[in-house]
Design a protein around this motif. Structure first.
Motif, PDB file in Angstrom:
ATOM      1  N   LEU A  93      28.567 -14.033 -30.311  1.00 13.87           N
ATOM      2  CA  LEU A  93      28.445 -12.998 -29.288  1.00 13.87           C
ATOM      3  C   LEU A  93      27.411 -13.426 -28.257  1.00 13.87           C
ATOM      4  O   LEU A  93      26.399 -14.038 -28.607  1.00 13.87           O
ATOM      5  N   ILE A  94      27.668 -13.117 -26.984  1.00 15.06           N
ATOM      6  CA  ILE A  94      26.748 -13.432 -25.888  1.00 15.06           C
ATOM      7  C   ILE A  94      26.396 -12.138 -25.172  1.00 15.06           C
ATOM      8  O   ILE A  94      27.268 -11.294 -24.934  1.00 15.06           O
ATOM      9  N   ALA A  95      25.115 -11.945 -24.845  1.00 15.72           N
ATOM     10  CA  ALA A  95      24.689 -10.769 -24.090  1.00 15.72           C
ATOM     11  C   ALA A  95      23.768 -11.204 -22.968  1.00 15.72           C
ATOM     12  O   ALA A  95      23.056 -12.205 -23.083  1.00 15.72           O
ATOM     13  N   HIS A  96      23.793 -10.458 -21.858  1.00 18.19           N
ATOM     14  CA  HIS A  96      22.912 -10.792 -20.742  1.00 18.19           C
ATOM     15  C   HIS A  96      22.371  -9.534 -20.093  1.00 18.19           C
ATOM     16  O   HIS A  96      22.941  -8.441 -20.197  1.00 18.19           O
ATOM     17  N   SER A  97      21.250  -9.698 -19.419  1.00 22.79           N
ATOM     18  CA  SER A  97      20.648  -8.644 -18.605  1.00 22.79           C
ATOM     19  C   SER A  97      21.580  -8.299 -17.447  1.00 22.79           C
ATOM     20  O   SER A  97      22.334  -9.150 -16.974  1.00 22.79           O
ATOM     21  N   PRO A  98      21.524  -7.052 -16.942  1.00 17.66           N
ATOM     22  CA  PRO A  98      22.356  -6.693 -15.796  1.00 17.66           C
ATOM     23  C   PRO A  98      21.861  -7.257 -14.474  1.00 17.66           C
ATOM     24  O   PRO A  98      22.583  -7.184 -13.470  1.00 17.66           O
ATOM     25  N   LEU A  99      20.653  -7.829 -14.434  1.00 17.20           N
ATOM     26  CA  LEU A  99      20.142  -8.372 -13.184  1.00 17.20           C
ATOM     27  C   LEU A  99      20.926  -9.613 -12.796  1.00 17.20           C
ATOM     28  O   LEU A  99      21.312 -10.426 -13.642  1.00 17.20           O
ATOM     29  N   ARG A 100      21.148  -9.776 -11.486  1.00 21.61           N
ATOM     30  CA  ARG A 100      22.072 -10.805 -11.014  1.00 21.61           C
ATOM     31  C   ARG A 100      21.643 -12.206 -11.425  1.00 21.61           C
ATOM     32  O   ARG A 100      22.483 -13.069 -11.684  1.00 21.61           O
ATOM     33  N   ARG A 101      20.332 -12.467 -11.510  1.00 19.28           N
ATOM     34  CA  ARG A 101      19.894 -13.814 -11.862  1.00 19.28           C
ATOM     35  C   ARG A 101      20.293 -14.183 -13.291  1.00 19.28           C
ATOM     36  O   ARG A 101      20.657 -15.327 -13.562  1.00 19.28           O
ATOM     37  N   ALA A 102      20.227 -13.202 -14.196  1.00 21.15           N
ATOM     38  CA  ALA A 102      20.639 -13.466 -15.575  1.00 21.15           C
ATOM     39  C   ALA A 102      22.156 -13.553 -15.676  1.00 21.15           C
ATOM     40  O   ALA A 102      22.702 -14.401 -16.391  1.00 21.15           O
ATOM     41  N   LYS A 103      22.845 -12.676 -14.926  1.00 20.59           N
ATOM     42  CA  LYS A 103      24.301 -12.667 -14.985  1.00 20.59           C
ATOM     43  C   LYS A 103      24.877 -13.955 -14.398  1.00 20.59           C
ATOM     44  O   LYS A 103      25.802 -14.558 -14.962  1.00 20.59           O
ATOM     45  N   GLU A 104      24.335 -14.408 -13.269  1.00 20.95           N
ATOM     46  CA  GLU A 104      24.815 -15.644 -12.661  1.00 20.95           C
ATOM     47  C   GLU A 104      24.571 -16.832 -13.586  1.00 20.95           C
ATOM     48  O   GLU A 104      25.406 -17.736 -13.700  1.00 20.95           O
ATOM     49  N   THR A 105      23.417 -16.849 -14.256  1.00 18.79           N
ATOM     50  CA  THR A 105      23.112 -17.919 -15.198  1.00 18.79           C
ATOM     51  C   THR A 105      24.092 -17.904 -16.361  1.00 18.79           C
ATOM     52  O   THR A 105      24.644 -18.936 -16.752  1.00 18.79           O
ATOM     53  N   CYS A 106      24.316 -16.721 -16.919  1.00 22.95           N
ATOM     54  CA  CYS A 106      25.233 -16.586 -18.044  1.00 22.95           C
ATOM     55  C   CYS A 106      26.646 -16.999 -17.663  1.00 22.95           C
ATOM     56  O   CYS A 106      27.308 -17.761 -18.376  1.00 22.95           O
ATOM     57  N   TYR A 107      27.117 -16.512 -16.511  1.00 19.67           N
ATOM     58  CA  TYR A 107      28.468 -16.855 -16.054  1.00 19.67           C
ATOM     59  C   TYR A 107      28.603 -18.357 -15.877  1.00 19.67           C
ATOM     60  O   TYR A 107      29.627 -18.951 -16.238  1.00 19.67           O
ATOM     61  N   GLY A 108      27.584 -18.993 -15.302  1.00 21.77           N
ATOM     62  CA  GLY A 108      27.664 -20.425 -15.053  1.00 21.77           C
ATOM     63  C   GLY A 108      27.650 -21.243 -16.325  1.00 21.77           C
ATOM     64  O   GLY A 108      28.406 -22.214 -16.465  1.00 21.77           O
ATOM     65  N   ILE A 109      26.802 -20.870 -17.276  1.00 19.19           N
ATOM     66  CA  ILE A 109      26.671 -21.636 -18.513  1.00 19.19           C
ATOM     67  C   ILE A 109      27.934 -21.529 -19.370  1.00 19.19           C
ATOM     68  O   ILE A 109      28.412 -22.517 -19.932  1.00 19.19           O
ATOM     69  N   PHE A 110      28.481 -20.321 -19.452  1.00 19.21           N
ATOM     70  CA  PHE A 110      29.561 -20.076 -20.403  1.00 19.21           C
ATOM     71  C   PHE A 110      30.942 -19.958 -19.765  1.00 19.21           C
ATOM     72  O   PHE A 110      31.922 -19.677 -20.442  1.00 19.21           O
ATOM     73  N   GLY A 111      31.025 -20.160 -18.445  1.00 23.52           N
ATOM     74  CA  GLY A 111      32.319 -20.272 -17.812  1.00 23.52           C
ATOM     75  C   GLY A 111      33.102 -18.991 -17.674  1.00 23.52           C
ATOM     76  O   GLY A 111      34.326 -18.993 -17.827  1.00 23.52           O
ATOM     77  N   LEU A 112      32.410 -17.873 -17.395  1.00 21.21           N
ATOM     78  CA  LEU A 112      33.146 -16.654 -17.084  1.00 21.21           C
ATOM     79  C   LEU A 112      33.953 -16.884 -15.818  1.00 21.21           C
ATOM     80  O   LEU A 112      33.437 -17.359 -14.816  1.00 21.21           O
ATOM     81  N   ALA A 113      35.200 -16.529 -15.846  1.00 18.02           N
ATOM     82  CA  ALA A 113      36.099 -16.835 -14.738  1.00 18.02           C
ATOM     83  C   ALA A 113      35.880 -15.931 -13.537  1.00 18.02           C
ATOM     84  O   ALA A 113      36.073 -16.326 -12.403  1.00 18.02           O
ATOM     85  N   ALA A 114      35.463 -14.675 -13.768  1.00 16.54           N
ATOM     86  CA  ALA A 114      35.324 -13.716 -12.674  1.00 16.54           C
ATOM     87  C   ALA A 114      34.135 -14.073 -11.800  1.00 16.54           C
ATOM     88  O   ALA A 114      33.113 -14.546 -12.278  1.00 16.54           O
ATOM     89  N   GLY A 115      34.277 -13.825 -10.502  1.00 16.64           N
ATOM     90  CA  GLY A 115      33.162 -14.028  -9.582  1.00 16.64           C
ATOM     91  C   GLY A 115      32.178 -12.876  -9.675  1.00 16.64           C
ATOM     92  O   GLY A 115      32.423 -11.870 -10.329  1.00 16.64           O
ATOM     93  N   ILE A 116      31.062 -13.011  -8.994  1.00 11.68           N
ATOM     94  CA  ILE A 116      30.020 -11.989  -9.013  1.00 11.68           C
ATOM     95  C   ILE A 116      29.859 -11.413  -7.619  1.00 11.68           C
ATOM     96  O   ILE A 116      29.649 -12.140  -6.656  1.00 11.68           O
TER      97      ILE A 116
END
Length: 239
Positions: A93-116
């Motif tokens: 399981l992966i969890a992230h803070s709602p702040l954009r800096r954490a979300k962008e980091t999480c999306y980039g590391i783990f390959g979330l397909a959706a844009g921000i």
């Protein structure tokens, strides 16, 4: 993982601090202005600019920002390291803070397909998505970093309430979830763990969580500016 005395199982938690942000760059400019003035030197025009932007945005209460260009490169570097060493292959399981800096980091590391988009940043509800590797990803409002206003008015009480909520969330996960990745913020992690060492951008730390709010076996697994020289080092144990 073995059961704790309470009967609940311990969890392996990987803590990842977000990459460098535009706010980090402005903050550095602010500190460099102060350093120059203390040394009776003239700050650079760029530091003046960054420092004044930092002060202005802080006074407006703007504490979140996108990743800087360097931060975006850090995300790509960390993704490459994690892909190569397989450190997080067994994550449930992966969890992230709602702040954009954490979300962008999480999306980039783990390959979330959706844009921000900026609209994505306004939600405070818990949301779940899937990475390209089919790992569930959860956004938790309780992972939000402490703000300077909170710090001034409440000290650490506000973030401690969020930490308590986060720890209850960990304990609510079933036995099928034994390893969790958290993408969040340095001061939050430091208060939660009771340590004084600051997490650097894109640091990856491994810890064991025991029910009741006990954190043990903290080890620095990845630090970008040291990783190439560490090779097969087994980690820098803190406690």
């Amino acid at each position: 993982m073995c059961p704790s005395a309470s009967g609940l199982r311990t969890k392996t938690i990987y803590l990842i601090r977000h990459a460098e942000t535009e706010e980090n760059v402005r903050m550095k400019g602010f500190h460099d202005v102060g350093k120059a003035l203390r040394n009776r030197q003239m700050p650079t025009s760029n530091d003046w600019k960054l420092g004044s932007e930092f002060v202005g945005m802080t006074l407006k209460g703007v504490t979140d920002s996108h990743l800087s260009s360097r931060g975006q490169r850090q995300v790509l570097q960390l993704k490459s390291i994690l892909d190569d060493n397989g450190l997080l292959d067994e994550v449930d399981l992966i969890a992230h803070s709602p702040l954009r800096r954490a979300k962008e980091t999480c999306y980039g590391i783990f390959g979330l397909a959706a844009g921000i988009s900026d609209d994505d940043m306004t939600t405070t509800a818990t949301t779940t998505e899937k990475t390209k590797t089919n790992k569930p990803v959860v956004e938790l409002s309780c992972l939000q970093e402490i703000t300077q206003l909170e710090h001034l008015t409440q000290g650490k009480r506000a973030v401690r309430k969020r930490i308590n909520s986060f720890e209850r969330w960990i304990e609510s996960q079933g036995e099928d979830v034994s390893t969790i990745v958290i993408v969040g913020h340095s001061e939050y992690f430091m208060i939660m763990l009771g340590i004084s060492e600051k997490f650097k951008n894109c640091d990856v730390w491994k810890a064991v969580y025991e029910p009741g709010g006990k954190w043990t076996v903290l080890e620095n697994e990845v630090r970008l500016d040291m990783f190439s020289s560490r090779n097969e080092d087994q980690g820098n144990k803190i406690f």
